[in-house]
Scaffold this motif. Structure first.
Motif, mmCIF file in Angstrom:
data_model
loop_
_atom_site.group_PDB
_atom_site.id
_atom_site.type_symbol
_atom_site.label_atom_id
_atom_site.label_comp_id
_atom_site.label_asym_id
_atom_site.label_seq_id
_atom_site.Cartn_x
_atom_site.Cartn_y
_atom_site.Cartn_z
ATOM 1 N N GLU A 92 30.587 55.827 108.889
ATOM 2 C CA GLU A 92 31.705 55.973 107.958
ATOM 3 C C GLU A 92 33.034 55.934 108.718
ATOM 4 O OE1 GLU A 92 31.020 59.579 105.862
ATOM 5 O OE2 GLU A 92 29.365 58.772 104.656
ATOM 6 N N ARG A 93 34.073 55.518 108.018
ATOM 7 C CA ARG A 93 35.418 55.455 108.622
ATOM 8 C C ARG A 93 36.228 56.647 108.142
ATOM 9 N NH1 ARG A 93 37.910 49.614 107.690
ATOM 10 N NH2 ARG A 93 39.494 50.562 109.043
ATOM 11 N N LEU A 94 36.950 57.260 109.072
ATOM 12 C CA LEU A 94 37.748 58.438 108.744
ATOM 13 C C LEU A 94 39.225 58.084 108.674
ATOM 14 C CD1 LEU A 94 36.151 61.242 110.955
ATOM 15 C CD2 LEU A 94 35.524 60.497 108.652
ATOM 16 N N ARG A 95 39.941 58.844 107.857
ATOM 17 C CA ARG A 95 41.393 58.738 107.817
ATOM 18 C C ARG A 95 41.977 59.558 108.968
ATOM 19 N NH1 ARG A 95 39.700 59.377 102.635
ATOM 20 N NH2 ARG A 95 40.054 61.630 102.723
ATOM 21 N N PRO A 96 43.232 59.321 109.324
ATOM 22 C CA PRO A 96 43.823 60.038 110.470
ATOM 23 C C PRO A 96 43.744 61.558 110.351
ATOM 24 C CG PRO A 96 45.208 58.181 109.863
ATOM 25 C CD PRO A 96 44.128 58.263 108.824
ATOM 26 N N VAL A 97 43.984 62.099 109.151
ATOM 27 C CA VAL A 97 43.934 63.556 108.989
ATOM 28 C C VAL A 97 42.522 64.077 109.222
ATOM 29 C CG1 VAL A 97 44.307 65.467 107.388
ATOM 30 C CG2 VAL A 97 45.899 63.549 107.406
ATOM 31 N N GLN A 98 41.525 63.311 108.807
ATOM 32 C CA GLN A 98 40.148 63.732 109.042
ATOM 33 C C GLN A 98 39.817 63.733 110.531
ATOM 34 O OE1 GLN A 98 38.392 60.772 106.389
ATOM 35 N NE2 GLN A 98 37.676 62.411 105.041
ATOM 36 N N TRP A 99 40.297 62.717 111.248
ATOM 37 C CA TRP A 99 40.113 62.700 112.698
ATOM 38 C C TRP A 99 40.787 63.917 113.335
ATOM 39 C CZ3 TRP A 99 36.564 60.490 115.279
ATOM 40 C CH2 TRP A 99 36.078 59.227 114.944
#
Length: 360
Positions: free
Chosen positions: A126-133
């Motif tokens: 899955e790909r994460l958004r910057p805030v999730q990273w």
């Protein structure tokens, strides 16, 4: 919102509070089962949970899933994996509580959403958004700070978080309801657990019959303690949004943490406060990002729906003015622009907020 839907939502919220409240207060229950050891308590939990859910399924007459499951070897194998993983989770949690590690156990369920997201990246790509990273990075930093504070890695927390995240991943693939899944998993656990209890009794080390009727009743009630929160959670899940359940899930580790500090008087030096503060910061970032994405997706869907409604209204008005009773001159549904799937619609984000049931 009608009065009925208001009532349904209120019922769902009450059931959600009840489910996560019971999971949050369960550290008060396990010490009552002493002098039974953690493994004996675990074995009783498996045996009596199966007995409880079988009665519940008998009352509700929900058996169709069992035949379908038995005809699908892959799902059966996943049930065995789920049973093995939740056995580890239950056993470690019971041992942790009865050994004076309630705070560290609560940390495991605080970081569980972060571990679930990390596993989504590593396993499901899955790909994460910057805030999730940023949230995952902050969570990793908190583990480092707590490792320094404890003088060792917080292995109880990590074991609980990774075992429960794995359990959630497997259950997602099995796709069974809460009670049905618990019945299948405890059916796998039943024979080993019963065999251990029989061996314990034959060796004279069992506390079930030697500590009085009250102690035996408490051991038998482990089935109710396990299954009742799941029943309440199931009632909540069909009545309130996933985002709401995602916020409610933090009640359980919060209650556990407070019990560890206030009731069990576990020590909290400055470095542990710092580590927990980083975890709470990461969860705040994750929750804010999920709610923002869900709200944005809802706005996009509303924007796509509005033009279509207006177009259909204009077509209906034009047909009325022309006094054409036939539907032949009205554009067909295929001619009206349809709503395309919205990338990042927020459904995934809402489910991440509700990363798993805390079956402590």
């Amino acid at each position: 919102m009608t009065e009925k839907s208001h009532g349904e939502r209120r019922t769902g919220l009450l059931n959600g509070f009840a489910a996560y409240g019971m999971w949050g207060l369960v550290p008060l229950f396990w010490p009552l089962l002493k002098p039974a050891g953690a493994v004996e308590i675990l074995a009783h939990r498996m045996v009596w949970s199966l007995a409880f859910v079988l009665v519940a399924l008998l009352i509700t007459r929900r058996w169709a899933w069992a035949g379908e499951l038995l005809r699908q070897p892959r799902r059966l194998a996943l049930i065995v994996v789920a049973a093995a993983v939740i056995t580890v989770n239950w056993g470690v949690y019971i041992w942790a509580v009865n050994s004076g590690h309630v705070v560290e156990a609560s940390l495991g369920y605080f970081i569980n959403p972060l571990v679930t997201i990390a596993m989504g990246v590593l396993i499901l790509k899955e790909r994460l958004r910057p805030v999730q990273w940023a949230a995952v990075g902050t969570g990793a930093a908190s583990v480092l700070v707590l490792t320094i504070g404890y003088g060792r890695p917080p292995w109880i927390s990590l074991c609980l978080a990774f075992s429960f995240a794995t359990y959630g991943l497997v259950k997602k693939k099995v796709n069974l309801g809460g009670i049905e899944s618990l019945a299948a998993e405890t059916a796998v656990q039943f024979l080993p657990a019963l065999g251990y209890l029989l061996w314990l009794g034959s060796s004279g080390d069992s506390t079930f019959a030697s500590e009085g009727a009250g102690h035996a009743a408490l051991l038998a009630s482990t089935g109710v303690v396990t299954a009742l929160p799941l029943v309440c959670f199931g009632a909540a899940a069909i009545r309130v949004p996933l985002s709401t359940l995602g916020l409610l899930q933090y009640l359980a580790p919060v209650f556990q943490f407070l019990l560890g500090v206030v009731y069990f008087h576990e020590s909290m030096p400055a470095e542990r406060w710092a580590g927990f503060a980083l975890v709470w910061l990461a969860l705040s970032m994750l929750t804010w990002d999920g709610l923002r994405s869900a709200r944005r997706a809802a706005q996009i869907r509303a924007g796509l729906t509005a033009p279509r409604t207006a177009t259909e209204g204009q077509v209906h008005s034009a047909a009325t003015r022309a006094q054409v009773p036939s539907q032949a001159q009205v554009p067909s549904q295929a001619q009206v622009p349809s709503q395309a799937p919205v990338p990042g619609s927020g459904a995934g984000e809402a489910s991440q907020l509700n990363s798993g049931v805390v079956e402590a």
